[in-house]
Design a protein around this motif. Structure first.
Motif, short mmCIF file in Angstrom:
data_model
loop_
_atom_site.label_atom_id
_atom_site.label_comp_id
_atom_site.label_asym_id
_atom_site.label_seq_id
_atom_site.Cartn_x
_atom_site.Cartn_y
_atom_site.Cartn_z
N LEU A 121 13.76 1.69 4.55
CA LEU A 121 14.48 1.63 3.27
C LEU A 121 13.56 1.94 2.10
O LEU A 121 13.91 2.70 1.19
N LEU A 122 12.37 1.36 2.12
CA LEU A 122 11.47 1.49 0.98
C LEU A 122 10.88 2.89 0.84
O LEU A 122 10.33 3.23 -0.21
N MET A 123 11.01 3.71 1.87
CA MET A 123 10.56 5.11 1.77
C MET A 123 11.30 5.85 0.67
O MET A 123 10.81 6.86 0.16
N ASN A 124 12.48 5.36 0.29
CA ASN A 124 13.30 6.02 -0.71
C ASN A 124 13.02 5.55 -2.14
O ASN A 124 13.71 5.96 -3.07
N TYR A 125 12.00 4.70 -2.31
CA TYR A 125 11.73 4.10 -3.60
C TYR A 125 10.24 4.17 -3.94
O TYR A 125 9.39 4.33 -3.06
N ASP A 126 9.98 4.04 -5.23
CA ASP A 126 8.60 3.91 -5.70
C ASP A 126 8.12 2.51 -5.31
O ASP A 126 8.66 1.51 -5.78
N THR A 127 7.12 2.45 -4.46
CA THR A 127 6.66 1.15 -3.96
C THR A 127 5.43 0.63 -4.68
O THR A 127 4.84 -0.37 -4.27
N SER A 128 5.06 1.26 -5.77
CA SER A 128 3.83 0.86 -6.46
C SER A 128 3.93 -0.53 -7.07
O SER A 128 2.90 -1.18 -7.31
N GLN A 129 5.16 -1.01 -7.33
CA GLN A 129 5.34 -2.33 -7.92
C GLN A 129 5.98 -3.31 -6.92
O GLN A 129 6.49 -4.36 -7.31
N ILE A 130 5.94 -2.97 -5.63
CA ILE A 130 6.54 -3.81 -4.60
C ILE A 130 5.47 -4.56 -3.83
O ILE A 130 4.42 -4.01 -3.48
N VAL A 131 5.73 -5.83 -3.56
CA VAL A 131 4.86 -6.67 -2.73
C VAL A 131 5.72 -7.26 -1.62
O VAL A 131 6.80 -7.80 -1.89
N ILE A 132 5.24 -7.18 -0.39
CA ILE A 132 5.90 -7.81 0.75
C ILE A 132 5.12 -9.06 1.11
O ILE A 132 3.92 -8.98 1.41
N SER A 133 5.78 -10.22 1.09
CA SER A 133 5.10 -11.47 1.41
C SER A 133 5.82 -12.18 2.54
O SER A 133 6.99 -11.91 2.82
N SER A 134 5.10 -13.10 3.20
CA SER A 134 5.71 -13.89 4.26
C SER A 134 4.81 -15.04 4.65
O SER A 134 3.58 -14.96 4.54
N PHE A 135 5.45 -16.12 5.11
CA PHE A 135 4.71 -17.21 5.73
C PHE A 135 4.31 -16.85 7.16
O PHE A 135 3.49 -17.54 7.76
#
Length: 234
Positions: A121-135
């Motif tokens: 999904l994120l391939m279609n968006y500018d990911t420069s301001q995206i962070v993926i987090s998880s426990f």
């Protein structure tokens, strides 16, 4: 330092809803934090819990339901009636033409299926301001393997001694840690190892003041208006 709206403007609006996200933007947050699960038919759903009992009095579990059924569930609402569970794509579209950051927290354990869907999904968006987090550190590792250019962050509560030592194993870029178990001094020590720190969930005014006097990368808060106001006064 960024002010990140925890599940949107959660203090005043129903968490993880489009209203909460829009209000966070309206009241000046620098970014939004949200949680994701995977529906039975493969939709990335924005919701914190694995089931709907707390938020809607509904017995269903997200992974056992198609999104069409999930969409029909009406959440208990603070101010706006008939709030529904959004898909992640709706939030991505909301933020597409803004400079706001988006922190996507992976909640579900799906043997890599959610991470694969998310990377696609994120391939279609500018990911420069995206962070993926998880426990779940394995989720962070999987995301970095699938999408190495997207920033990842290890989430933890309580206290971890020398958390930067885990970076080589799980390939995270940043750390998100609990305000109740972290000091400004320890956050500075972590950041001295080239690992940005974001602090959650900071809601009391005295705690917001405390962290605003630090060098952490971001404060994650339910109290958007208060945090933004105090930041402007600095």
């Amino acid at each position: 330092m960024k002010i990140i709206a925890h599940r949107g403007y959660r203090a005043k609006y129903t968490e993880n809803t489009m209203t909460a996200f829009k209000k966070a933007v309206q009241y000046g947050a620098d970014g939004i934090e949200l949680d994701v699960h995977l529906s039975r038919d493969g939709e990335i759903v924005v919701f914190h819990d694995e089931q709907f009992k707390r938020m809607a009095g509904h017995p269903g579990f997200i992974h056992e339901m198609d999104y069409e059924a999930i969409r029909k569930i009406k959440l208990f609402s603070k101010t706006v009636r008939k709030e529904s569970v959004p898909r992640l794509i709706e939030v991505l579209e909301l933020l597409r033409d803004t400079s706001l950051s988006l922190n996507i927290e992976i909640k579900a354990v799906t043997d890599g299926m959610l991470e694969q869907k998310l990377a696609q999904l994120l391939m279609n968006y500018d990911t420069s301001q995206i962070v993926i987090s998880s426990f779940h550190p394995e989720s962070i590792l999987k995301m970095k393997q699938l999408a190495p250019d997207i920033e990842t962050a290890l989430l933890y509560t309580k206290y971890i001694d020398q958390p930067w030592l885990l970076k080589e194993r799980y390939l995270f870029d940043a750390i998100h840690t609990d305000t109740n178990y972290t000091s400004r001094e320890y956050a500075a020590l972590i950041q001295s190892h080239d690992v940005p720190v974001r602090i959650y969930t900071v809601n009391k005014e005295r705690d917001l003041q405390y962290w605003l006097e630090s060098e952490v990368a971001a404060i994650i808060t339910d109290e958007v208006e208060t945090a933004v106001k105090l930041k402007k006064e600095k």
